[in-house]
Write an enzyme that holds these catalytic residues in place. Structure first.
Site, mmCIF file in Angstrom:
data_model
loop_
_atom_site.group_PDB
_atom_site.id
_atom_site.type_symbol
_atom_site.label_atom_id
_atom_site.label_comp_id
_atom_site.label_asym_id
_atom_site.label_seq_id
_atom_site.Cartn_x
_atom_site.Cartn_y
_atom_site.Cartn_z
ATOM 1 N N ASP A 65 0.813 -1.216 0.000
ATOM 2 C CA ASP A 65 0.000 0.000 0.000
ATOM 3 C C ASP A 65 0.855 1.279 0.000
ATOM 4 O O ASP A 65 2.040 1.264 0.315
ATOM 5 C CB ASP A 65 -0.892 0.035 1.257
ATOM 6 C CG ASP A 65 -2.014 -1.000 1.192
ATOM 7 O OD1 ASP A 65 -1.985 -1.867 0.304
ATOM 8 O OD2 ASP A 65 -2.908 -0.929 2.052
ATOM 9 N N HIS A 67 -6.398 2.871 -3.857
ATOM 10 C CA HIS A 67 -6.301 3.095 -2.404
ATOM 11 C C HIS A 67 -6.746 4.528 -2.073
ATOM 12 O O HIS A 67 -6.325 5.079 -1.061
ATOM 13 C CB HIS A 67 -4.850 2.850 -1.973
ATOM 14 C CG HIS A 67 -4.637 2.656 -0.502
ATOM 15 N ND1 HIS A 67 -5.452 1.894 0.303
ATOM 16 C CD2 HIS A 67 -3.658 3.123 0.332
ATOM 17 C CE1 HIS A 67 -4.988 1.905 1.556
ATOM 18 N NE2 HIS A 67 -3.912 2.655 1.593
ATOM 19 N N HIS A 100 -5.686 9.356 0.549
ATOM 20 C CA HIS A 100 -5.425 8.532 1.739
ATOM 21 C C HIS A 100 -6.096 9.100 2.989
ATOM 22 O O HIS A 100 -5.467 9.327 4.032
ATOM 23 C CB HIS A 100 -3.918 8.353 1.972
ATOM 24 C CG HIS A 100 -3.595 7.117 2.763
ATOM 25 N ND1 HIS A 100 -3.603 7.083 4.136
ATOM 26 C CD2 HIS A 100 -3.293 5.861 2.372
ATOM 27 C CE1 HIS A 100 -3.299 5.856 4.543
ATOM 28 N NE2 HIS A 100 -3.112 5.098 3.491
ATOM 29 N N HIS A 146 3.775 -2.366 2.937
ATOM 30 C CA HIS A 146 3.833 -1.019 2.381
ATOM 31 C C HIS A 146 5.127 -0.811 1.608
ATOM 32 O O HIS A 146 6.082 -1.566 1.790
ATOM 33 C CB HIS A 146 3.725 0.025 3.511
ATOM 34 C CG HIS A 146 2.382 0.060 4.163
ATOM 35 N ND1 HIS A 146 1.988 -0.906 5.063
ATOM 36 C CD2 HIS A 146 1.343 0.915 4.022
ATOM 37 C CE1 HIS A 146 0.750 -0.637 5.466
ATOM 38 N NE2 HIS A 146 0.327 0.460 4.851
HETATM 39 ZN ZN LIG Z 1 -2.657 3.059 3.250
#
Ligand SMILES: [Zn+2]
Length: 210
Positions: free
Chosen positions: A25, A77, A81, A176
Site C-alpha cells: 500500500d 487506495h 489517503h 507497504h
Molecule cells: Zn494506506
C-alpha cells in the site's frame, strides 16, 4: 476471496489452498523504495497488488507505469489517503473515481481491486466501490511494517516475524512501500516458499462484484 478477505480456491481440486496474496500500500513513493519490491517479486516469479494513492501518482506517474510494465497489478487506495468512512458520497466518489481515471489514462487498465485507507469504510464507500467494478478488501495478515518507523534495529526481521506469526492458508498480507519492507521481501518470500506456500496471481482472483 472470502468475507474475511482470505484467498480460497475457486476449485479445490485444481488449486492449492496454501497460498498467500501479497499487497503493498501507499505507493508509488520513489524509485529507491519501489525497485527492491519489484526486484524481489521478479526473483520469486510472484505477483502482487500495489494499492496506490492518486496524489502520489500525480507526483510520480512514471513509477505507476513502471509497476504496470513489470507485470504487477495496480489497485485503488483512494486519492488522498483519507478516512473515507467519515465522508459522504460525493467526496467518496471523487476519491475513488479520480484514481480509476488516472490509472486508466497511464496504463490503459482500470483497477479491479480497492482497499480503503485505514480500513475506514461505510455503505457509500462499499457502493461506490461496487459501482466501479472494484473488489473491496482490507487484509487478514498485517505485517505492521507501517509501525516500525521508530524502531532502530532489525526492522526487516520484524516484518518477516510479524508475517510468519500470522501466517495461514489464504492470508491476505498487508505491506507497504517502505525501505525495510524492501530489504525483507526476498528473504520473506524464500521463507514462505520453504513452508510450502505459493503466491496468488491477483489476475486469477474472481472479482465477483454483485
Ligand atoms: Zn494506506
Amino acid at each position: 476471496m472470502n468475507k474475511a478477505y482470505n484467498i480460497v480456491p475457486i476449485d479445490k481440486t485444481k488449486s492449492p489452498d496454501k497460498v498467500v496474496l501479497l499487497t503493498f500500500d501507499d505507493g508509488p513513493k520513489e524509485e529507491a523504495t519501489l525497485k527492491p519490491l519489484l526486484d524481489a517479486l521478479d526473483k520469486h516469479h510472484a505477483k502482487a497488488i500495489f494499492f496506490v494513492n492518486g496524489y502520489r501518482i500525480k507526483a510520480h506517474p512514471e513509477l505507476l507505469k513502471e509497476i504496470d510494465a513489470r507485470g504487477q497489478i495496480i489497485g485503488n487506495h483512494s486519492y488522498d489517503h483519507i478516512m473515507l468512512g467519515k465522508e459522504k458520497e460525493p467526496k467518496i466518489r471523487d476519491q475513488i473515481e479520480r484514481v480509476q481515471s488516472q490509472v486508466k489514462e497511464l496504463t490503459g487498465k482500470t483497477p479491479e481491486f480497492f482497499r480503503p485507507p485505514f480500513a475506514s469504510s461505510n455503505d457509500a464507500v462499499r457502493n461506490v466501490s461496487k459501482e466501479n467494478g472494484l473488489l473491496f478488501m482490507t487484509w487478514s495478515n498485517g505485517s505492521l511494517d507501517w509501525d516500525l518507523g521508530k524502531k532502530v534495529t532489525n526492522k526487516p526481521q520484524a516484518v518477516i516475524d510479524n508475517v510468519m506469526k500470522q501466517l495461514h492458508p489464504g492470508a491476505n498480507i498487508l505491506m507497504h512501500e517502505l525501505p525495510w519492507t524492501g530489504e525483507a521481501l526476498d528473504s520473506l518470500l524464500t521463507q514462505l516458499e520453504a513452508k510450502g506456500y505459493s503466491f496468488v496471481d491477483p489476475n486469477t482472483i474472481e472479482v465477483n462484484v454483485k
